[in-house]
Write a protein that holds these residues in place. Structure first.
Motif, short mmCIF file in Angstrom:
data_model
loop_
_atom_site.label_atom_id
_atom_site.label_comp_id
_atom_site.label_asym_id
_atom_site.label_seq_id
_atom_site.Cartn_x
_atom_site.Cartn_y
_atom_site.Cartn_z
N GLN A 140 3.91 -7.14 -23.66
CA GLN A 140 3.97 -8.45 -24.33
C GLN A 140 2.67 -8.73 -25.07
O GLN A 140 2.69 -9.21 -26.20
CB GLN A 140 4.24 -9.56 -23.31
CG GLN A 140 5.64 -9.54 -22.73
CD GLN A 140 6.70 -9.91 -23.76
OE1 GLN A 140 6.41 -10.48 -24.80
NE2 GLN A 140 7.93 -9.56 -23.45
N ASN A 141 1.54 -8.45 -24.44
CA ASN A 141 0.24 -8.68 -25.07
C ASN A 141 0.06 -7.81 -26.32
O ASN A 141 -0.45 -8.28 -27.34
CB ASN A 141 -0.91 -8.43 -24.09
CG ASN A 141 -0.98 -9.50 -23.02
OD1 ASN A 141 -0.53 -10.63 -23.23
ND2 ASN A 141 -1.53 -9.14 -21.88
N LEU A 151 14.55 -6.10 -33.59
CA LEU A 151 15.27 -6.41 -34.82
C LEU A 151 14.53 -5.82 -36.03
O LEU A 151 15.15 -5.20 -36.91
CB LEU A 151 15.44 -7.91 -34.99
CG LEU A 151 16.08 -8.36 -36.30
CD1 LEU A 151 17.52 -7.85 -36.40
CD2 LEU A 151 16.02 -9.87 -36.43
N LEU A 152 13.22 -5.99 -36.08
CA LEU A 152 12.44 -5.46 -37.19
C LEU A 152 12.45 -3.93 -37.21
O LEU A 152 12.51 -3.31 -38.27
CB LEU A 152 11.02 -6.00 -37.15
CG LEU A 152 10.90 -7.51 -37.39
CD1 LEU A 152 9.46 -7.96 -37.21
CD2 LEU A 152 11.42 -7.90 -38.76
N PHE A 153 12.41 -3.33 -36.04
CA PHE A 153 12.48 -1.88 -35.94
C PHE A 153 13.81 -1.37 -36.49
O PHE A 153 13.84 -0.43 -37.29
CB PHE A 153 12.29 -1.45 -34.48
CG PHE A 153 12.45 0.03 -34.27
CD1 PHE A 153 11.39 0.89 -34.55
CD2 PHE A 153 13.63 0.55 -33.81
CE1 PHE A 153 11.53 2.26 -34.37
CE2 PHE A 153 13.78 1.91 -33.63
CZ PHE A 153 12.73 2.77 -33.91
N HIS A 176 5.97 -11.82 -31.46
CA HIS A 176 5.88 -12.70 -30.29
C HIS A 176 7.06 -12.55 -29.33
O HIS A 176 7.08 -13.18 -28.30
CB HIS A 176 5.72 -14.15 -30.74
CG HIS A 176 4.47 -14.35 -31.54
ND1 HIS A 176 3.21 -14.29 -30.99
CD2 HIS A 176 4.30 -14.56 -32.86
CE1 HIS A 176 2.32 -14.48 -31.93
NE2 HIS A 176 2.94 -14.63 -33.07
N SER A 177 8.02 -11.74 -29.71
CA SER A 177 9.13 -11.52 -28.78
C SER A 177 9.63 -10.09 -28.92
O SER A 177 9.68 -9.54 -30.03
CB SER A 177 10.27 -12.50 -29.07
OG SER A 177 10.96 -12.14 -30.24
N PRO A 178 10.01 -9.49 -27.83
CA PRO A 178 10.56 -8.13 -27.90
C PRO A 178 11.83 -8.06 -28.73
O PRO A 178 12.07 -7.06 -29.41
CB PRO A 178 10.85 -7.78 -26.44
CG PRO A 178 9.95 -8.67 -25.65
CD PRO A 178 9.82 -9.93 -26.45
#
Length: 101
Positions: free
Chosen positions: A5-6, A21-23, A14-16
């Motif tokens: 998370q960090n 989604l971006l990946f 800020h969120s997995p």
């Protein structure tokens, strides 16, 4: 889990789920660009960032030549020549020609 998370926060994610989604969006873009848009638009040559060039990439877009740019780095130039990738460089005499078929 907190470590991941960090790291995601440091990278601006800020969120997995956003990261995932971006990946997936990035992978979809790659697929559409190189397997649909390039042939459809009849592109004869591809110029890509040197960090994205690989032997499998050069093979996958054949017969289109691949061109990349590198600072005058002999190791990188030898690698690109070995895999069949033309090079633009900061030294004109060291540039490798692009051959369009």
């Amino acid at each position: 889990h907190d470590h991941i998370q960090n790291e995601l926060r440091k990278a601006g994610y800020h969120s997995p789920s956003l990261h995932s989604l971006l990946f997936l969006t990035d992978k979809l873009y790659d697929f559409l660009m190189f397997y649909m848009f390039v042939p459809w638009m009849k592109i004869n040559m591809l110029e890509i960032r040197k960090d994205d060039v690989s032997e499998s990439y050069v093979r996958s877009v054949a017969p289109r030549p691949v061109l990349t740019w590198t600072v005058n780095d002999p190791t990188e130039k030898r690698f690109f020549k070995r895999i069949g990738c033309s090079v633009m460089t900061d030294v004109v005499s060291d540039a490798m020609p692009v051959v369009l078929s």
